[in-house]
Every structure is written in C-alpha cells, then in structure tokens.
Motif scaffolding. Structure first.
Motif, PDB file in Angstrom:
ATOM      1  N   ASP A 142       6.105   2.828  38.885  1.00 14.32           N
ATOM      2  CA  ASP A 142       6.271   1.458  38.407  1.00 14.32           C
ATOM      3  C   ASP A 142       5.994   0.459  39.526  1.00 14.32           C
ATOM      4  O   ASP A 142       5.486   0.816  40.594  1.00 14.32           O
ATOM      5  CB  ASP A 142       7.656   1.261  37.782  1.00 14.32           C
ATOM      6  N   ASP A 188       7.268   8.757  36.458  1.00 15.33           N
ATOM      7  CA  ASP A 188       7.074   7.327  36.216  1.00 15.33           C
ATOM      8  C   ASP A 188       6.763   6.608  37.523  1.00 15.33           C
ATOM      9  O   ASP A 188       7.561   6.641  38.465  1.00 15.33           O
ATOM     10  CB  ASP A 188       8.330   6.741  35.563  1.00 15.33           C
ATOM     11  N   PRO A 221      15.857   1.622  31.528  1.00 15.72           N
ATOM     12  CA  PRO A 221      16.503   2.612  30.641  1.00 15.72           C
ATOM     13  C   PRO A 221      17.996   2.341  30.470  1.00 15.72           C
ATOM     14  O   PRO A 221      18.834   2.993  31.085  1.00 15.72           O
ATOM     15  CB  PRO A 221      16.249   3.928  31.381  1.00 15.72           C
ATOM     16  N   ARG A 265      11.597  -2.632  30.321  1.00 11.24           N
ATOM     17  CA  ARG A 265      11.463  -1.172  30.218  1.00 11.24           C
ATOM     18  C   ARG A 265      12.609  -0.434  30.910  1.00 11.24           C
ATOM     19  O   ARG A 265      12.569   0.790  31.027  1.00 11.24           O
ATOM     20  CB  ARG A 265      10.104  -0.732  30.796  1.00 11.24           C
ATOM     21  N   GLY A 313       3.608   2.666  28.232  1.00 10.57           N
ATOM     22  CA  GLY A 313       4.276   1.661  29.043  1.00 10.57           C
ATOM     23  C   GLY A 313       5.749   1.906  29.268  1.00 10.57           C
ATOM     24  O   GLY A 313       6.367   1.265  30.115  1.00 10.57           O
ATOM     25  N   SER A 314       6.340   2.857  28.528  1.00 15.53           N
ATOM     26  CA  SER A 314       7.765   3.140  28.697  1.00 15.53           C
ATOM     27  C   SER A 314       7.976   4.096  29.856  1.00 15.53           C
ATOM     28  O   SER A 314       7.035   4.743  30.340  1.00 15.53           O
ATOM     29  CB  SER A 314       8.348   3.748  27.421  1.00 15.53           C
ATOM     30  N   ILE A 315       9.224   4.232  30.299  1.00 22.52           N
ATOM     31  CA  ILE A 315       9.519   5.157  31.392  1.00 22.52           C
ATOM     32  C   ILE A 315       9.355   6.606  30.956  1.00 22.52           C
ATOM     33  O   ILE A 315       9.314   7.507  31.793  1.00 22.52           O
ATOM     34  CB  ILE A 315      10.938   4.946  31.953  1.00 22.52           C
ATOM     35  N   TYR A 316       9.258   6.833  29.642  1.00 21.20           N
ATOM     36  CA  TYR A 316       9.133   8.188  29.111  1.00 21.20           C
ATOM     37  C   TYR A 316       7.683   8.578  28.832  1.00 21.20           C
ATOM     38  O   TYR A 316       7.433   9.680  28.321  1.00 21.20           O
ATOM     39  CB  TYR A 316       9.925   8.314  27.817  1.00 21.20           C
ATOM     40  N   GLU A 317       6.739   7.705  29.142  1.00 25.11           N
ATOM     41  CA  GLU A 317       5.351   7.993  28.786  1.00 25.11           C
ATOM     42  C   GLU A 317       4.828   9.228  29.515  1.00 25.11           C
ATOM     43  O   GLU A 317       4.136  10.067  28.929  1.00 25.11           O
ATOM     44  CB  GLU A 317       4.461   6.795  29.105  1.00 25.11           C
ATOM     45  N   TYR A 319      16.722   3.898  38.658  1.00 20.08           N
ATOM     46  CA  TYR A 319      16.366   2.516  38.302  1.00 20.08           C
ATOM     47  C   TYR A 319      17.578   1.625  38.578  1.00 20.08           C
ATOM     48  O   TYR A 319      18.705   1.982  38.218  1.00 20.08           O
ATOM     49  CB  TYR A 319      15.975   2.417  36.832  1.00 20.08           C
ATOM     50  N   GLU A 323       8.921  -7.683  33.078  1.00 21.93           N
ATOM     51  CA  GLU A 323       8.364  -6.454  32.504  1.00 21.93           C
ATOM     52  C   GLU A 323       9.219  -5.242  32.877  1.00 21.93           C
ATOM     53  O   GLU A 323       9.444  -4.343  32.057  1.00 21.93           O
ATOM     54  CB  GLU A 323       6.927  -6.251  32.980  1.00 21.93           C
TER      55      GLU A 323
END
Length: 340
Positions: A61, A59, A28, A26, A51-55, A286, A22
């Motif tokens: 995680d 972020d 980047p 996601r 669910g994306s890093i841009y939500e 990341y 997962e």
C-alpha cells in the motif's frame, strides 16, 4: 490497480505517519458486531475486491517506502529480529519464492522476477534493486533468503515447523510486533506462545485453531484479523523496546486522545509452503488514529460500544487499561444512543 506510494513517513520520533482518505477507506475495521470476544475467526483467504487489502496474498500500500525503511532501522539496531533455526533454511527459500512470485504477478509496475532454472533475477523498482542469484544458494544473496525478501515486503513473517501434531515458531523476521518478542518465542509450540492470552484457553479457542491450522493445504491459505491499540503510530512495540513506548500509555488525555491513540489491526495470513511443508504466518499491520477512524461514523459508534463493554481481562491483556476510559469517553460523542 496500481499502487500510489507516499513519500517517506516515520513510525518513530516525530511520527509523521498519516493515512490518506483512500487508505482510511480500505482499512480493515475488525469488529462485525457491537461486542467483541476472542474467537478463532479464521476464514479461507479467497481473493477480495480489487483495491481491497484482501485482493492479493501480500498487500502493498501507500506506506511501502516508510514501512520497509522502518524495518531496515530495526534490523540494523537489533539483528535478532530475524531468526532462522538450521532446519528451517528450506522453508526460508520457500518463503522467498512465494513472496517474489506473488509480488511480481500482482504488482508488475513495482516488481519483476525472471527465472531460468535455478538462475533467478529479482527487480524491485521502488528500492532500485536488481539482483541475480542462484535459487537455493544463500551465498549469492546479500542476506539470508528470509531476511533478503523480508526487507522488501510489508508485514512480519513467522515460519512454523509442523511436527508431533503441533506447530513451532522456528524462524521469522519480526520488526513490528504488538508487545511480543520473536527472540523469546522462537522454538515455542503454538499453545506456548499463545499462553498469555486470557479467556481463549478456557473457551477451547486454541485447540480448535491448532487443529484447523495443521490441516491447511498448499494453495488453500486462510486469514483472520486481530486487533489491539497503540499510542502514536509506532510499528515496533516489541517487548525489547517496551522502555521506549510503554510510558506513552500514560500520556493520553481528553485533549490528545484522538491524535495519539491508534487502532492497530493485524491481517494474519497463513499458507502452507510446498517444498518444506512449513506454515508461513504473515502478520500485516495497519494503523489508524482515532481522528482518522471517526471520519467513518459507523466505525466510531461501534468502537465506542466494543471498548465500553470489553471484558477487563482482555483490556488488561491488550494493554488498554490505563487509557481505555479516556477513549470511551471521547468516543461517546460519536454514538447517538450514548450521547443522547
């Protein structure tokens, strides 16, 4: 979408950090084309897909426990990783408010913020924290406000004071930088701390970037991706610890390249702070090993082409020169045109 947190992993010593499928999905990946050239590449930070890093603005995680534990270790060893100049205290409270407000709204299963005037109560369910304090009074917190909230969020933070048509790095909490030092850069202007970057100055990149950043408005944040590579999943590649990680660049072989070499991508997020007018510059890092990255064939092919054709000056600046050819040779098998 609720966050599934992994058990504690390490960014040092035995390097047990790994990405779940997962997290890989996601990740980047920073290359929109087969060639890379340093550019401004700033865009409005509009909310991304669920669910994306841009939500969300910040972020959180699966690596939250591991990353905040790593930060605590770095700060214990080197308190100078958090620096605040006297005129930046209001910006630090600004930052605490912004982070707490967004975390509580975006991750209610993990965080809660209760406010009654200047009497606030902050709850961090992951770290088992329940802290009542008076907003604006640092004596009611166990740490200064920037360090207090910085210990509870992923990513590094620099607070930039805006004056004289420039930005100055006058506060920050930075425990996982990519070969730079907050203690060295503190007090520098925008162009001063970017001075080592090759080619960008000649292209006028920083003139355009500075003009853009000076005009960021409250509630109109922007973002960009930056990248480099790191040997082992090591977050703290600061200038201060070069003696610990610099030699690892010489350890890469055709046999271990997929396991040791990691693509390191920074989601850089810039937001205007309402009270102080400072610019909050967050750097969310990341990491992904090449073994994990090549599970996406399109990424593997593109990374091969980007690194193969990367200008030597950029390869030198990013510290890739000692092992770049080994990486390119290994990735060639994933590029149908090159492998044919």
């Amino acid at each position: 979408m609720p966050v599934t947190l992994k058990p504690l992993e390490s960014y040092r010593d035995d390097f047990t950090f790994r990405n779940s499928p997962e997290a890989i999905a996601r990740f980047p990946f920073p290359f929109p084309e087969d060639q890379y050239m340093y550019s401004v590449n700033i865009e409005p930070a509009t909310p991304g897909a669920p669910g994306s890093i841009y939500e969300h603005w910040f972020d959180i995680d699966e690596h939250y426990r591991s990353e905040t534990t790593e930060r605590a270790k770095v700060l214990q060893k080197d308190p100078q990783r958090c620096i605040v100049m006297p005129h930046m205290h209001e910006a630090c409270w600004d930052t605490l408010e912004v982070i707490m407000t967004h975390l509580a709204a975006d991750y209610p299963e993990l965080f809660r913020l209760t406010r009654d005037g200047d009497q606030w109560t902050w709850e961090n369910h992951v770290q088992d924290i329940r802290q009542s304090f008076t907003f604006g009074d640092a004596d009611t917190l166990p740490y200064e406000p920037l360090e207090y909230i910085g210990r509870q969020v992923q990513g590094d933070f620099a607070l930039l004071d805006q004056r004289d048509n420039d930005l100055f790095m006058d506060a920050g909490i930075v425990t996982g930088p990519a070969d730079w030092s907050l203690a060295f850069d503190a007090g520098m202007s925008f162009k001063q701390w970017h001075s080592p970057v090759p080619m960008a100055h000649e292209l006028g990149v920083f003139d355009r970037a500075l003009k853009y950043l000076l005009n960021i408005q409250v509630d109109r944040p922007v973002r960009r991706l930056n990248w480099t590579m790191t040997i082992n999943p090591r977050l703290d590649t600061s200038s201060e610890t070069f003696h610990e990680w610099g030699r690892e660049r010489g350890m890469v072989t055709p046999e271990n390249v997929g396991r040791l070499v990691h693509l390191r991508v920074e989601l850089q997020f810039m937001a205007r702070l309402a009270r102080s007018n400072a610019l909050m510059f967050s750097i969310r890092t990341y990491l992904i090993s090449l073994e994990e990255l090549v599970t996406n064939p399109a990424w593997a092919q593109r990374l091969h082409r980007v690194l193969r054709d990367l200008p030597q000056a950029l390869a030198d600046y990013k510290g890739l020169s000692r092992y770049r050819q080994t990486v390119v040779d290994w990735l060639r098998q994933y590029d149908p045109e090159a492998a044919a």
